[in-house]
Design a protein around this motif. Structure first.
Motif, PDB file in Angstrom:
ATOM      1  N   VAL A   5       0.854  -1.186   0.000  1.00 29.36           N
ATOM      2  CA  VAL A   5       0.000   0.000   0.000  1.00 29.36           C
ATOM      3  C   VAL A   5       0.889   1.234   0.000  1.00 29.36           C
ATOM      4  O   VAL A   5       1.877   1.310   0.725  1.00 29.36           O
ATOM      5  CB  VAL A   5      -0.922   0.009   1.232  1.00 29.36           C
ATOM      6  CG1 VAL A   5      -1.748   1.289   1.267  1.00 29.36           C
ATOM      7  CG2 VAL A   5      -1.824  -1.203   1.229  1.00 29.36           C
ATOM      8  N   GLY A   6       0.546   2.171  -0.838  1.00 25.19           N
ATOM      9  CA  GLY A   6       1.365   3.371  -0.889  1.00 25.19           C
ATOM     10  C   GLY A   6       0.726   4.461  -1.724  1.00 25.19           C
ATOM     11  O   GLY A   6      -0.309   4.268  -2.369  1.00 25.19           O
ATOM     12  N   VAL A  64       6.387   4.828  -4.933  1.00 26.40           N
ATOM     13  CA  VAL A  64       5.224   4.521  -4.107  1.00 26.40           C
ATOM     14  C   VAL A  64       5.657   4.652  -2.647  1.00 26.40           C
ATOM     15  O   VAL A  64       6.368   3.799  -2.113  1.00 26.40           O
ATOM     16  CB  VAL A  64       4.682   3.109  -4.389  1.00 26.40           C
ATOM     17  CG1 VAL A  64       3.483   2.813  -3.498  1.00 26.40           C
ATOM     18  CG2 VAL A  64       4.304   2.963  -5.851  1.00 26.40           C
ATOM     19  N   SER A  65       5.223   5.728  -2.001  1.00 26.45           N
ATOM     20  CA  SER A  65       5.554   5.968  -0.596  1.00 26.45           C
ATOM     21  C   SER A  65       4.508   5.310   0.287  1.00 26.45           C
ATOM     22  O   SER A  65       3.301   5.386  -0.014  1.00 26.45           O
ATOM     23  CB  SER A  65       5.592   7.472  -0.310  1.00 26.45           C
ATOM     24  OG  SER A  65       6.547   8.101  -1.146  1.00 26.45           O
ATOM     25  N   SER A  88      10.048   7.159   5.129  1.00 26.51           N
ATOM     26  CA  SER A  88      11.035   7.722   4.210  1.00 26.51           C
ATOM     27  C   SER A  88      11.498   6.728   3.155  1.00 26.51           C
ATOM     28  O   SER A  88      12.152   7.118   2.190  1.00 26.51           O
ATOM     29  CB  SER A  88      12.248   8.226   5.007  1.00 26.51           C
ATOM     30  OG  SER A  88      12.859   7.131   5.697  1.00 26.51           O
ATOM     31  N   ASN A  89      11.168   5.447   3.262  1.00 26.37           N
ATOM     32  CA  ASN A  89      11.574   4.420   2.296  1.00 26.37           C
ATOM     33  C   ASN A  89      10.454   4.193   1.283  1.00 26.37           C
ATOM     34  O   ASN A  89       9.490   3.494   1.572  1.00 26.37           O
ATOM     35  CB  ASN A  89      11.907   3.106   3.013  1.00 26.37           C
ATOM     36  CG  ASN A  89      13.177   3.215   3.834  1.00 26.37           C
ATOM     37  OD1 ASN A  89      14.012   4.083   3.589  1.00 26.37           O
ATOM     38  ND2 ASN A  89      13.320   2.345   4.834  1.00 26.37           N
ATOM     39  N   ALA A  90      10.538   4.819   0.062  1.00 30.04           N
ATOM     40  CA  ALA A  90       9.532   4.672  -0.998  1.00 30.04           C
ATOM     41  C   ALA A  90       9.921   3.529  -1.925  1.00 30.04           C
ATOM     42  O   ALA A  90      11.100   3.317  -2.228  1.00 30.04           O
ATOM     43  CB  ALA A  90       9.400   5.966  -1.794  1.00 30.04           C
ATOM     44  N   GLU A  91       8.895   2.791  -2.416  1.00 28.43           N
ATOM     45  CA  GLU A  91       9.120   1.712  -3.376  1.00 28.43           C
ATOM     46  C   GLU A  91       9.338   2.311  -4.759  1.00 28.43           C
ATOM     47  O   GLU A  91       8.564   3.177  -5.212  1.00 28.43           O
ATOM     48  CB  GLU A  91       7.934   0.762  -3.402  1.00 28.43           C
ATOM     49  CG  GLU A  91       8.114  -0.395  -4.370  1.00 28.43           C
ATOM     50  CD  GLU A  91       6.904  -1.314  -4.404  1.00 28.43           C
ATOM     51  OE1 GLU A  91       6.929  -2.293  -5.182  1.00 28.43           O
ATOM     52  OE2 GLU A  91       5.925  -1.036  -3.672  1.00 28.43           O
ATOM     53  N   ASN A 114      -3.185  -0.217  -4.010  1.00 28.56           N
ATOM     54  CA  ASN A 114      -3.086  -1.435  -3.210  1.00 28.56           C
ATOM     55  C   ASN A 114      -2.055  -2.372  -3.810  1.00 28.56           C
ATOM     56  O   ASN A 114      -1.690  -2.245  -4.998  1.00 28.56           O
ATOM     57  CB  ASN A 114      -4.441  -2.131  -3.157  1.00 28.56           C
ATOM     58  CG  ASN A 114      -5.489  -1.285  -2.464  1.00 28.56           C
ATOM     59  OD1 ASN A 114      -5.211  -0.668  -1.424  1.00 28.56           O
ATOM     60  ND2 ASN A 114      -6.692  -1.241  -3.041  1.00 28.56           N
ATOM     61  N   PRO A 115      -1.604  -3.344  -3.053  1.00 24.43           N
ATOM     62  CA  PRO A 115      -0.652  -4.322  -3.604  1.00 24.43           C
ATOM     63  C   PRO A 115      -1.271  -5.080  -4.783  1.00 24.43           C
ATOM     64  O   PRO A 115      -2.433  -5.479  -4.752  1.00 24.43           O
ATOM     65  CB  PRO A 115      -0.385  -5.252  -2.415  1.00 24.43           C
ATOM     66  CG  PRO A 115      -0.710  -4.440  -1.205  1.00 24.43           C
ATOM     67  CD  PRO A 115      -1.834  -3.545  -1.602  1.00 24.43           C
ATOM     68  N   GLY A 116      -0.481  -5.234  -5.852  1.00 27.77           N
ATOM     69  CA  GLY A 116      -0.938  -5.961  -7.028  1.00 27.77           C
ATOM     70  C   GLY A 116      -1.718  -5.121  -8.024  1.00 27.77           C
ATOM     71  O   GLY A 116      -2.106  -5.621  -9.079  1.00 27.77           O
ATOM     72  N   GLN A 117      -1.952  -3.857  -7.717  1.00 29.11           N
ATOM     73  CA  GLN A 117      -2.694  -2.994  -8.650  1.00 29.11           C
ATOM     74  C   GLN A 117      -1.782  -2.575  -9.796  1.00 29.11           C
ATOM     75  O   GLN A 117      -0.643  -2.157  -9.582  1.00 29.11           O
ATOM     76  CB  GLN A 117      -3.221  -1.761  -7.916  1.00 29.11           C
ATOM     77  CG  GLN A 117      -4.030  -0.821  -8.796  1.00 29.11           C
ATOM     78  CD  GLN A 117      -4.604   0.335  -8.019  1.00 29.11           C
ATOM     79  OE1 GLN A 117      -4.705   0.291  -6.788  1.00 29.11           O
ATOM     80  NE2 GLN A 117      -4.986   1.381  -8.727  1.00 29.11           N
TER      81      GLN A 117
END
Length: 587
Positions: A283-284, A306-307, A408-411, A433-436
């Motif tokens: 989630v981000g 994605v934060s 502070s760690n963004a994907e 959401n995850p997988g979107q």
């Protein structure tokens, strides 16, 4: 002796009869004559003086164009213009070189353009393969001068004739008043003769510009030289300028025997090895410089960030942890006052121990020992409370640090393949959401075509095939495989598009797979086949340089670009290809 009153009545009757029987000229205004249409239907060629010269290699059409002779030089088999030739003409005793015009024709002055006669023409062609010599005759008749003579009376002659008629009529009335019967009869005769002299043949209709006689087949000047028309028998007259305008081409038909094709519906899909999707794993909230739709990207390129997005529970826990941290820090900072209960208990235990110690020997030693034990227990509880506060402070600080670090760690989202961004499904600040799926990437150089073969249909095992798009583009296909699982009652077939195609995913195509069964007939480009007004399949056969005959045919598919006509035409005929659909529009 003639009675004057009888003479006067007889002359009046004669004048009335003369006025009734005199021819009345009628000048037709524009658009009020119907003879031209009937005459046009029987015209099989443009009306300007012209000639055709044909050999097994060239086709030349010459036509008078004002004071010049204009020539169209084309290839006989393909109808392609020949624009870089040396065209020399011999017209009677005169020789001349035709000059190339900007429109691809050849022009030379023709001083005899208004002189009727038959002019033999010899054409020498050089610079387009082997030299060629062609002959023809240009016939100029007097129809042009005749047409000009019938266009109407000059204005001066009309006014002069009217003045003459008025003079004769006045003289006749004067003689009637003077009772000169014989001279009056002569005057009325002159009146009728003058009227006929001025207006021409009795009952003549003088047509204005652009109007011909009813049923008159000589319509020189009425039909534009560059206008196509359909004749009564259905043939199409297509002047050379019109053929050049639409790029009309022909082929020389020949017999052949080739394998007929199976036609299937297909659609363009993305190659799984040449396309990819970009998805988030947690989630981000989306941020960063997002790529534009249609932008080319390379494998590994950063597309977005994605934060982590904190929901309400996480925020509450964070706030609670901060409060606990503050409370623990306050307790430690306050010293003994921060642990009042434990400190009061310890002070009370120490006070009792001091009092019993002073009464040692008076009170039993057992009570003094219990007081010491109570002091140790109170001290231990105070130390435990301090230790617990310190532990809470460390835990709160650790959790706060972890949450700060997680925020502070963004994907980082990267392109899995090189290609073009074909879909962008997010916007700045959107929580996903995850997988979107965030982006879809397609490589336009790696596309497939999927077709469906109906159940029971025998599909040829050809290694290659072809496809045709709705706008007439052709694709070469390489067979990739066939699925063993039926989809909606049909077997899926997949083909790789060979070479660049500029296609889009989801675009429908018609797939043609050539089989081994041979079909005899005349192979034709698909563009040569048109649908008539009645839905009948037909082609246009070239009968003359500017005349085409619609001919019904029966066809079978060969591939995406060709069909084979099994009936209707023979080998050796010239068939219109490019531009044939425009011929069908001629009415």
């Amino acid at each position: 002796m003639i009675n004057p009153r009888s003479l006067k009545s007889r002359l009046s009757a004669l004048g009335l009869m003369t006025a009734i029987t005199l021819p009345v000229p009628l000048w037709a205004g524009p658009g009020h004559d119907h003879g031209t249409e009937a005459a046009t239907a029987s015209v099989a060629a443009p009306t300007s003086p012209r000639f055709e010269a044909i050999s097994d290699r060239f086709e030349v059409v010459g036509r008078l164009d004002g004071e010049n002779l204009r020539l169209w030089v084309d290839d006989w088999a393909t109808n392609a213009p020949i624009e870089a030739a040396s065209v020399n003409l011999t017209i009677g005793p005169r020789k001349a070189l035709a000059k190339a015009d900007v429109d691809g024709t050849y022009v030379l002055p023709f001083p005899e353009h208004d002189t009727p006669g038959t002019y033999p023409v010899t054409i020498s062609l050089r610079g387009a393969g082997e030299p060629a010599l062609l002959g023809a005759s240009l016939v100029i008749d007097d129809s042009a001068g005749h047409a000009h003579a019938e266009e109407g009376l000059p204005l001066g002659l009309m006014f002069g004739g009217a003045a003459l008629l008025l003079g004769v009529a006045g003289g006749a009335l004067f003689l009637v008043r003077r009772k000169r019967a014989g001279l009056a009869l002569v005057a009325f005769g002159l009146l009728a003769g003058s009227w006929t002299l001025v207006t021409g043949t009795p009952s003549e209709v003088v047509a204005g510009p652009g109007h011909g006689d009813e049923g008159h087949t000589d319509v020189a000047g009425d039909v534009p030289d560059n206008r196509a028309m359909r004749l009564a028998d259905g043939d199409i007259v297509a002047p050379k300028p019109m053929q050049r305008l639409i790029g009309l081409r022909t082929i020389l038909a020949g017999n052949s025997a080739e394998g007929s094709a199976l036609q299937l519906n297909g659609v363009v899909i993305a190659d799984p090895n040449g396309s990819g999707v970009v998805q988030a794993s947690s989630v981000g909230r989306v941020s960063g410089q997002l790529p534009a739709l249609g932008q080319r990207v390379v494998k590994g390129q950063v597309l977005a960030l994605v934060s982590p997005a904190l929901d309400a529970d996480v925020s509450l826990i964070t706030a609670r942890g901060a409060a606990e941290t503050a409370l623990a820090e306050a307790e430690l900072a306050a010293g003994p006052s921060g642990f009042a209960a434990e400190a009061a208990e310890l002070a009370q235990a120490r006070s009792r121990l001091d009092r019993l110690t002073r009464l040692e020997g008076v009170v039993p030693n057992r009570e003094i020992a219990e007081a010491r034990t109570a002091v140790d227990a109170a001290a231990a509880r105070l130390n435990l409370a301090k230790a617990q506060a310190a532990a809470r402070l460390r835990t709160a600080r650790t959790e706060a640090s972890r949450l700060r670090q997680a925020g502070s760690n963004a994907e980082v989202l990267r392109a899995p393949v090189s290609g073009v961004i074909s879909a962008v499904s997010v916007a700045q600040g959107q929580v996903i959401n995850p997988g979107q799926t965030v982006f879809t990437i397609t490589n336009p150089d790696q596309l497939l075509v999927e077709a469906r073969a109906p159940s029971g249909k025998s599909v040829p095992l050809a290694a290659t095939g072809s496809a045709r798009t709705s706008d007439g583009r052709n694709l070469l296909l390489i067979r990739q495989g066939e699925g063993l699982t039926m989809v909606d009652g049909a077997a899926p077939l997949r083909f790789k598009i060979d070479g660049p195609s500029s296609m889009r995913v989801g675009e429908p195509v018609m797939v043609f797979i050539t089989g081994s069964e041979q079909t005899a007939g005349v192979a034709l480009p698909r563009d040569a086949v048109v649908k008539g007004a009645n839905g009948q399949t037909m082609v246009f056969l070239k009968q003359a340089a500017e005349q085409f005959q619609p001919t019904p045919v029966t066809i079978t598919d060969l591939d995406a670009n060709r069909v084979i006509a099994t009936s209707g035409i023979k080998a050796g005929t010239r068939v219109a290809t490019t531009g044939a659909p425009l011929l069908e529009q001629v009415r």
